[in-house]
Write a protein that holds these residues in place. Structure first.
Motif, PDB file in Angstrom:
ATOM      1  N   GLY A  12       0.869  -1.192   0.000  1.00 48.09           N
ATOM      2  CA  GLY A  12       0.000   0.000   0.000  1.00 48.09           C
ATOM      3  C   GLY A  12       0.901   1.236   0.000  1.00 48.09           C
ATOM      4  N   LEU A  13       0.317   2.408   0.212  1.00 54.39           N
ATOM      5  CA  LEU A  13       1.111   3.629   0.105  1.00 54.39           C
ATOM      6  C   LEU A  13       2.125   3.770   1.239  1.00 54.39           C
ATOM      7  N   ALA A  14       1.853   3.170   2.403  1.00 58.11           N
ATOM      8  CA  ALA A  14       2.847   3.200   3.485  1.00 58.11           C
ATOM      9  C   ALA A  14       4.078   2.393   3.055  1.00 58.11           C
ATOM     10  N   GLU A  34       3.680  -8.116  -1.699  1.00 58.77           N
ATOM     11  CA  GLU A  34       2.276  -7.686  -1.651  1.00 58.77           C
ATOM     12  C   GLU A  34       1.386  -8.893  -1.935  1.00 58.77           C
ATOM     13  N   SER A  35       0.413  -9.125  -1.061  1.00 54.53           N
ATOM     14  CA  SER A  35      -0.415 -10.326  -1.206  1.00 54.53           C
ATOM     15  C   SER A  35      -1.365 -10.266  -2.416  1.00 54.53           C
ATOM     16  N   SER A  36      -1.782  -9.057  -2.817  1.00 60.26           N
ATOM     17  CA  SER A  36      -2.736  -8.945  -3.936  1.00 60.26           C
ATOM     18  C   SER A  36      -2.001  -9.023  -5.272  1.00 60.26           C
ATOM     19  N   GLY A  41      -3.131  -1.226  -2.343  1.00 55.04           N
ATOM     20  CA  GLY A  41      -3.944  -1.449  -1.141  1.00 55.04           C
ATOM     21  C   GLY A  41      -5.266  -0.713  -1.206  1.00 55.04           C
ATOM     22  N   ARG A  42      -5.503   0.143  -0.238  1.00 57.00           N
ATOM     23  CA  ARG A  42      -6.784   0.854  -0.165  1.00 57.00           C
ATOM     24  C   ARG A  42      -6.832   2.077  -1.081  1.00 57.00           C
ATOM     25  N   HIS A  60     -10.484   9.665  -3.757  1.00 49.96           N
ATOM     26  CA  HIS A  60      -9.519  10.175  -2.777  1.00 49.96           C
ATOM     27  C   HIS A  60      -9.238  11.637  -3.082  1.00 49.96           C
ATOM     28  N   LEU A  61      -9.405  12.464  -2.068  1.00 53.03           N
ATOM     29  CA  LEU A  61      -9.106  13.886  -2.205  1.00 53.03           C
ATOM     30  C   LEU A  61      -7.879  14.175  -1.359  1.00 53.03           C
ATOM     31  N   LEU A 227       2.410 -12.883   3.372  1.00 51.35           N
ATOM     32  CA  LEU A 227       3.116 -13.189   4.624  1.00 51.35           C
ATOM     33  C   LEU A 227       2.192 -13.975   5.539  1.00 51.35           C
ATOM     34  N   LEU A 259       1.412  -3.590   6.696  1.00 54.32           N
ATOM     35  CA  LEU A 259       0.137  -4.268   6.414  1.00 54.32           C
ATOM     36  C   LEU A 259      -1.028  -3.415   6.894  1.00 54.32           C
ATOM     37  N   ASN A 260      -2.241  -3.811   6.511  1.00 56.72           N
ATOM     38  CA  ASN A 260      -3.390  -3.148   7.121  1.00 56.72           C
ATOM     39  C   ASN A 260      -3.503  -3.621   8.581  1.00 56.72           C
ATOM     40  N   ASP A 404      -1.268   3.462   7.995  1.00 62.79           N
ATOM     41  CA  ASP A 404      -1.989   4.667   8.424  1.00 62.79           C
ATOM     42  C   ASP A 404      -2.481   4.564   9.864  1.00 62.79           C
ATOM     43  N   THR A 413      -5.263   8.518   6.561  1.00 66.68           N
ATOM     44  CA  THR A 413      -5.334   9.204   5.268  1.00 66.68           C
ATOM     45  C   THR A 413      -4.074   8.858   4.482  1.00 66.68           C
ATOM     46  N   ILE A 414      -4.065   9.269   3.212  1.00 70.80           N
ATOM     47  CA  ILE A 414      -2.863   9.063   2.403  1.00 70.80           C
ATOM     48  C   ILE A 414      -1.683   9.778   3.061  1.00 70.80           C
TER      49      ILE A 414
HETATM   50  C1  FAD Z   1     -12.796   4.229  -0.035  1.00 67.05           C
HETATM   51  C2  FAD Z   1     -11.675   4.985   0.588  1.00 67.05           C
HETATM   52  C3  FAD Z   1     -11.597   6.368   0.447  1.00 67.05           C
HETATM   53  C4  FAD Z   1     -10.552   7.074   1.010  1.00 67.05           C
HETATM   54  N1  FAD Z   1     -10.480   8.414   0.804  1.00 67.05           N
HETATM   55  C5  FAD Z   1      -9.384   9.079   1.204  1.00 67.05           C
HETATM   56  C6  FAD Z   1      -9.220  10.445   0.857  1.00 67.05           C
HETATM   57  O1  FAD Z   1     -10.075  11.065   0.215  1.00 67.05           O
HETATM   58  N2  FAD Z   1      -8.073  11.069   1.252  1.00 67.05           N
HETATM   59  C7  FAD Z   1      -7.103  10.426   1.953  1.00 67.05           C
HETATM   60  O2  FAD Z   1      -6.060  11.041   2.243  1.00 67.05           O
HETATM   61  N3  FAD Z   1      -7.245   9.126   2.320  1.00 67.05           N
HETATM   62  C8  FAD Z   1      -8.346   8.440   1.963  1.00 67.05           C
HETATM   63  N4  FAD Z   1      -8.488   7.119   2.282  1.00 67.05           N
HETATM   64  C9  FAD Z   1      -7.490   6.472   3.155  1.00 67.05           C
HETATM   65  C10 FAD Z   1      -6.262   5.956   2.396  1.00 67.05           C
HETATM   66  O3  FAD Z   1      -6.640   5.226   1.259  1.00 67.05           O
HETATM   67  C11 FAD Z   1      -5.486   5.029   3.323  1.00 67.05           C
HETATM   68  O4  FAD Z   1      -5.184   5.720   4.516  1.00 67.05           O
HETATM   69  C12 FAD Z   1      -4.168   4.555   2.723  1.00 67.05           C
HETATM   70  O5  FAD Z   1      -4.319   4.098   1.411  1.00 67.05           O
HETATM   71  C13 FAD Z   1      -3.630   3.418   3.606  1.00 67.05           C
HETATM   72  O6  FAD Z   1      -2.397   2.953   3.107  1.00 67.05           O
HETATM   73  P1  FAD Z   1      -1.599   1.835   3.916  1.00 67.05           P
HETATM   74  O7  FAD Z   1      -0.397   1.506   3.110  1.00 67.05           O
HETATM   75  O8  FAD Z   1      -1.414   2.252   5.323  1.00 67.05           O
HETATM   76  O9  FAD Z   1      -2.575   0.566   3.995  1.00 67.05           O
HETATM   77  P2  FAD Z   1      -3.117  -0.377   2.823  1.00 67.05           P
HETATM   78  O10 FAD Z   1      -3.408   0.417   1.627  1.00 67.05           O
HETATM   79  O11 FAD Z   1      -4.218  -1.160   3.414  1.00 67.05           O
HETATM   80  O12 FAD Z   1      -1.876  -1.325   2.493  1.00 67.05           O
HETATM   81  C14 FAD Z   1      -1.634  -2.557   3.134  1.00 67.05           C
HETATM   82  C15 FAD Z   1      -1.192  -3.547   2.071  1.00 67.05           C
HETATM   83  O13 FAD Z   1      -0.824  -4.775   2.695  1.00 67.05           O
HETATM   84  C16 FAD Z   1      -1.276  -5.847   1.862  1.00 67.05           C
HETATM   85  N5  FAD Z   1      -1.369  -7.067   2.658  1.00 67.05           N
HETATM   86  C17 FAD Z   1      -2.354  -7.410   3.531  1.00 67.05           C
HETATM   87  N6  FAD Z   1      -2.087  -8.609   4.084  1.00 67.05           N
HETATM   88  C18 FAD Z   1      -0.904  -9.037   3.562  1.00 67.05           C
HETATM   89  C19 FAD Z   1      -0.085 -10.185   3.778  1.00 67.05           C
HETATM   90  N7  FAD Z   1      -0.430 -11.154   4.642  1.00 67.05           N
HETATM   91  N8  FAD Z   1       1.080 -10.296   3.071  1.00 67.05           N
HETATM   92  C20 FAD Z   1       1.464  -9.313   2.197  1.00 67.05           C
HETATM   93  N9  FAD Z   1       0.725  -8.195   1.967  1.00 67.05           N
HETATM   94  C21 FAD Z   1      -0.438  -8.049   2.657  1.00 67.05           C
HETATM   95  C22 FAD Z   1      -2.631  -5.337   1.368  1.00 67.05           C
HETATM   96  O14 FAD Z   1      -3.063  -6.041   0.236  1.00 67.05           O
HETATM   97  C23 FAD Z   1      -2.329  -3.870   1.087  1.00 67.05           C
HETATM   98  O15 FAD Z   1      -1.882  -3.661  -0.229  1.00 67.05           O
HETATM   99  C24 FAD Z   1      -9.559   6.394   1.766  1.00 67.05           C
HETATM  100  C25 FAD Z   1      -9.639   5.015   1.945  1.00 67.05           C
HETATM  101  C26 FAD Z   1     -10.681   4.305   1.358  1.00 67.05           C
HETATM  102  C27 FAD Z   1     -10.740   2.819   1.542  1.00 67.05           C
END
Ligand code: FAD
Length: 432
Positions: A12-14, A34-36, A41-42, A60-61, A227, A259-260, A404, A413-414
């Motif tokens: 994901g973006l983190a 990445e599992s997908s 990610g989100r 996403h804004l 993982l 991860l999430n 996040d 958020t992003i």
């Molecule tokens: C519908 C929606 C609208 C949003 N709107 C906004 C917005 O307008 N503005 C904003 O700033 N933010 C918004 N957000 C929030 C933003 O999308 C998230 O905060 C951000 O994308 C989270 O990134 P992350 O990397 O922390 O988590 P994730 O994106 O959840 O990344 C985690 C990754 O780990 C992977 N993973 C999970 N399990 C495993 C495993 N066992 N092995 C390997 N990989 C695994 C997942 O597939 C995923 O790709 C929104 C979110 C959603 C869902």
């Protein structure tokens, strides 16, 4: 030179921001798992065959004041992939009270816009500004609702802003967390509140350029790589398991778990039960309607390409080429509703909002649509869940956390996700 490996689990973006930041180091090789089938990610986009359109999983804004986002986009050379009016302009429609207005903030820190009735929230009264003061001074025990002052500023701006930023109701949402968003946006003036979103899609702006950079710099990205376990020996990670295969960790290697939250909790529980992680979630509902790609919208909506909606189920309407997308945050309250009824109700709201601004009225019949319900869109931004956010450090010197849900001082958020990725990357380089 034998390079040390930095294993980043979660694309994901983190995870990607940590990877982009670390892949510049000559002595390290970054490997993302990445599992997908695709990273993001989100925050991802994909081609939807039923709509025959490229869509984002959710609209996403981002705001011009999101410093980490823009630093990340600069690193991956993707700033030009965003679009927006270029102004702190937010068109709104109040469906209940039949009113339309354009919120247009002044660029500087002094809020001149409050003195111009055509730029501010209609019905606003100056004493309502105490709500902002309350949010900025809030302590850890207060909710957003504790800080709001009844009136149109709360109803037409602060409540919708809070629900979108926290993805949590005002009654439950942490005032401290919203206060930090207000400090970094509204209090910096309009220049920090210019809304942006991807021209094409989230993956095209945030993901694909990052993957190219990581690969060009010698890193690797493995998709469909799940993982299942992290193993500890002598107080450090000695291997982890991806798709039933053991990946051994050398003495100089490091692991970032990106991860999430709910997956991270399952993985961490056996190896560090003392680390608490947010474990309650809110959903976000997105409805994408396929419309005529030549649909013309007039007025401020044409410039902004989105509108805020008050007094309906819809909260934000985004107008893209061939797609009208609706976002509803803190959507657990609609679980159990029939999807067709929701799609039909929301389409009627879209028509009411957009028809006065289109050359041809939108059809009464619901167009082909796709409803996407992200069930765990974010952790619930309550005071209790906030107290469960860990730092990027773990009890093990070679294991770090990003996501996040890590303690960034921001909601999910992003900006929060990227900030957590950068912090984990910095911790990896500092913690030898
Ligand atoms: C519908 C929606 C609208 C949003 N709107 C906004 C917005 O307008 N503005 C904003 O700033 N933010 C918004 N957000 C929030 C933003 O999308 C998230 O905060 C951000 O994308 C989270 O990134 P992350 O990397 O922390 O988590 P994730 O994106 O959840 O990344 C985690 C990754 O780990 C992977 N993973 C999970 N399990 C495993 C495993 N066992 N092995 C390997 N990989 C695994 C997942 O597939 C995923 O790709 C929104 C979110 C959603 C869902």
């Amino acid at each position: 030179m034998v390079k040390k490996h930095i294993h980043i689990i979660g694309g994901g973006l983190a995870g990607l921001s940590a990877a982009v930041s670390l892949s510049r180091q000559a002595d390290s090789q970054v490997i993302v798992y990445e599992s997908s089938p695709a990273c993001g990610g989100r925050a991802r986009s994909f081609y939807d065959a039923s709509l025959d359109r490229l869509i984002d999983n959710g609209n996403h804004l981002i705001l011009s004041g999101n410093q980490a986002v823009f630093e990340y986009l600069r690193l991956i050379d993707s700033i030009d992939s965003l679009t927006g009016s270029g102004y702190p302009l937010f068109p709104f429609v109040d469906l209940e009270e039949k009113k339309r207005w354009d919120l247009l903030l002044s660029m500087g820190k002094f809020p001149w816009w409050l003195f111009f009735s055509k730029h501010r929230v209609p019905g606003f009264r100056f004493p309502e500004l105490f709500a902002l003061w309350n949010l900025l001074k809030a302590d850890a025990s207060q909710t957003v609702a504790d800080c709001l002052v009844n009136g149109q500023l709360a109803r037409r701006l602060l409540k919708p802003f809070a629900v979108s930023a926290l993805n949590t109701s005002c009654e439950a949402g942490s005032a401290l967390l919203l206060g930090s968003v207000v400090r970094q946006s509204l209090m910096q003036g309009g220049k920090a509140c210019i809304p942006y979103f991807p021209k094409e899609g989230l993956s095209e702006s945030f993901v694909n350029p990052a993957l190219s950079l990581i690969t060009v710099q010698g890193g690797k990205v493995h998709n469909k790589a799940r993982l299942s376990e992290i193993h500890i020996e002598n107080g450090q990670v000695d291997y982890f398991v991806i798709n039933h295969e053991k990946i051994e960790i050398g003495p100089q290697d490091r692991v970032i778990l990106a991860l999430n939250a709910h997956v991270a909790e399952q993985i961490l529980l056996p190896i560090c039960p003392q680390v608490k992680i947010p474990n309650q979630f809110e959903s976000i509902l997105n409805l994408h309607y396929a419309v005529d790609p030549n649909l013309r919208i007039k007025g401020s909506l044409e410039k902004a390409k989105f509108a805020g909606v008050i007094g309906g189920v819809s909260e934000w309407i985004f107008i893209k080429k061939g797609v009208i997308s609706i976002t509803v945050s803190a959507a657990n309250r609609f679980m159990g509703c029939n999807s067709e009824n929701l799609a039909s109700l929301i389409w009627q709201e879209v028509r009411e909002v957009l028809n006065p601004m289109t050359e041809q009225p939108l059809s009464e019949e619901i167009p082909v649509y796709r409803l996407l319900w992200e069930k765990r869109a974010s952790f619930v931004a309550t005071i209790e869940q906030g107290s469960r956010r860990p730092s990027c450090y773990t009890p093990y010197h070679n294991l770090f956390l990003a996501g996040d849900w890590v303690a960034t001082g921001l909601p999910a958020t992003i900006e929060g996700a990227i900030r957590s990725g950068f912090s984990a990357a910095k911790a990896v380089t500092q913690f030898k």
